[in-house]
Design an enzyme around this catalytic site. Structure first.
Site, mmCIF file in Angstrom:
data_model
loop_
_atom_site.group_PDB
_atom_site.id
_atom_site.type_symbol
_atom_site.label_atom_id
_atom_site.label_comp_id
_atom_site.label_asym_id
_atom_site.label_seq_id
_atom_site.Cartn_x
_atom_site.Cartn_y
_atom_site.Cartn_z
ATOM 1 N N CYS A 17 0.869 -1.193 0.000
ATOM 2 C CA CYS A 17 0.000 0.000 0.000
ATOM 3 C C CYS A 17 0.899 1.235 0.000
ATOM 4 C CB CYS A 17 -0.988 -0.024 1.174
ATOM 5 S SG CYS A 17 -0.244 0.012 2.823
ATOM 6 N N ARG A 23 -3.518 -0.620 5.350
ATOM 7 C CA ARG A 23 -4.129 -1.674 4.517
ATOM 8 C C ARG A 23 -3.238 -2.890 4.333
ATOM 9 N NH1 ARG A 23 -5.128 2.224 -0.344
ATOM 10 N NH2 ARG A 23 -3.238 3.073 0.644
ATOM 11 N N ASP A 134 -8.153 3.803 0.953
ATOM 12 C CA ASP A 134 -7.246 4.231 2.024
ATOM 13 C C ASP A 134 -8.063 4.722 3.220
ATOM 14 O OD1 ASP A 134 -5.328 5.345 3.624
ATOM 15 O OD2 ASP A 134 -4.348 6.459 2.006
HETATM 16 P P1 4NP Z 1 -1.847 2.783 4.113
HETATM 17 O O1 4NP Z 1 -2.457 4.168 4.686
HETATM 18 O O2 4NP Z 1 -1.271 3.112 2.760
HETATM 19 O O3 4NP Z 1 -3.041 1.916 4.031
HETATM 20 O O4 4NP Z 1 -0.808 2.347 5.119
HETATM 21 C C1 4NP Z 1 -1.704 5.344 4.758
HETATM 22 C C2 4NP Z 1 -0.802 5.510 5.775
HETATM 23 C C3 4NP Z 1 -0.056 6.674 5.863
HETATM 24 C C4 4NP Z 1 -0.236 7.665 4.937
HETATM 25 C C5 4NP Z 1 -1.136 7.495 3.901
HETATM 26 C C6 4NP Z 1 -1.864 6.322 3.818
HETATM 27 N N1 4NP Z 1 0.507 8.865 5.042
HETATM 28 O O5 4NP Z 1 0.299 9.762 4.221
HETATM 29 O O6 4NP Z 1 1.353 8.971 5.945
#
Ligand code: 4NP
Length: 166
Positions: A17, A23, A134
């Site tokens: 991800c 995710r 997300d």
């Molecule tokens: P992930 O969610 O991609 O599902 O782990 C996110 C976690 C952190 C960030 C964006 C999405 N961020 O911008 O830090």
């Protein structure tokens, strides 16, 4: 059809991800649990990473961990990693959570790199394809929805992997 294993009798899956704190860690923990339930723990390697490196070394988001716990899973061992190009040479299947992640993984793979090994997780969703949205900037409900999607996809994934490693 999943891509064939590089090594006979063993399958390596990477889940990717953006941040590797919501995710893909949830998918990682759920897939490991389902692999173990299927009696395939020694035959399947699961890991996860983010295309971005902001959270490297951190545990998963507490909302992701709480959602997993409520579903009977333990996400406490997770530490975030960033995807490296080498993963594309090592893993049999690289599953991206959304279309943006897929584009980023493909860019890292390069023009003739492993296109058939890089897919969207929800291409395996019996309820139909799409993104795993997300949940980072939303509420708890988003994490509950991610868990349900991931569980559906991982059930199919384990069945398909079992056919390749048995
Ligand atoms: P992930 O969610 O991609 O599902 O782990 C996110 C976690 C952190 C960030 C964006 C999405 N961020 O911008 O830090």
């Amino acid at each position: 059809m999943l891509p064939a294993p590089r090594r006979s009798g063993h399958y390596r899956v990477a889940l990717v991800c953006l941040g590797n704190i919501c995710r893909s860690p949830m998918a990682d923990v759920v897939l490991r649990a389902k692999v173990a339930e299927a009696g395939l723990a020694g035959r399947v390697t699961v890991r996860s990473s983010g295309t971005g490196g902001w959270h490297v070394g951190e545990p998963m988001d507490p909302r992701a961990a709480a959602t997993l716990r409520a579903g009977g899973y333990d996400g406490s061992d997770h530490r975030a990693q960033q995807l490296a190009a080498s993963w594309l040479d090592e893993d049999d299947l690289v599953l991206a959570m959304d279309a943006a992640n897929l584009t980023d993984v493909a860019a890292l793979a390069g023009p003739d790199g492993h296109a058939r090994r890089v897919r969207l997780l929800r291409d395996l969703d019996p309820e139909g394809p799409g993104d795993v949205p997300d949940p980072y900037y939303g509420g708890d409900q988003g994490f509950t929805e991610v868990l349900a999607m991931v569980e559906r996809c991982c059930d199919v994934l384990v069945t398909e992997i079992a056919a390749l490693v048995r």
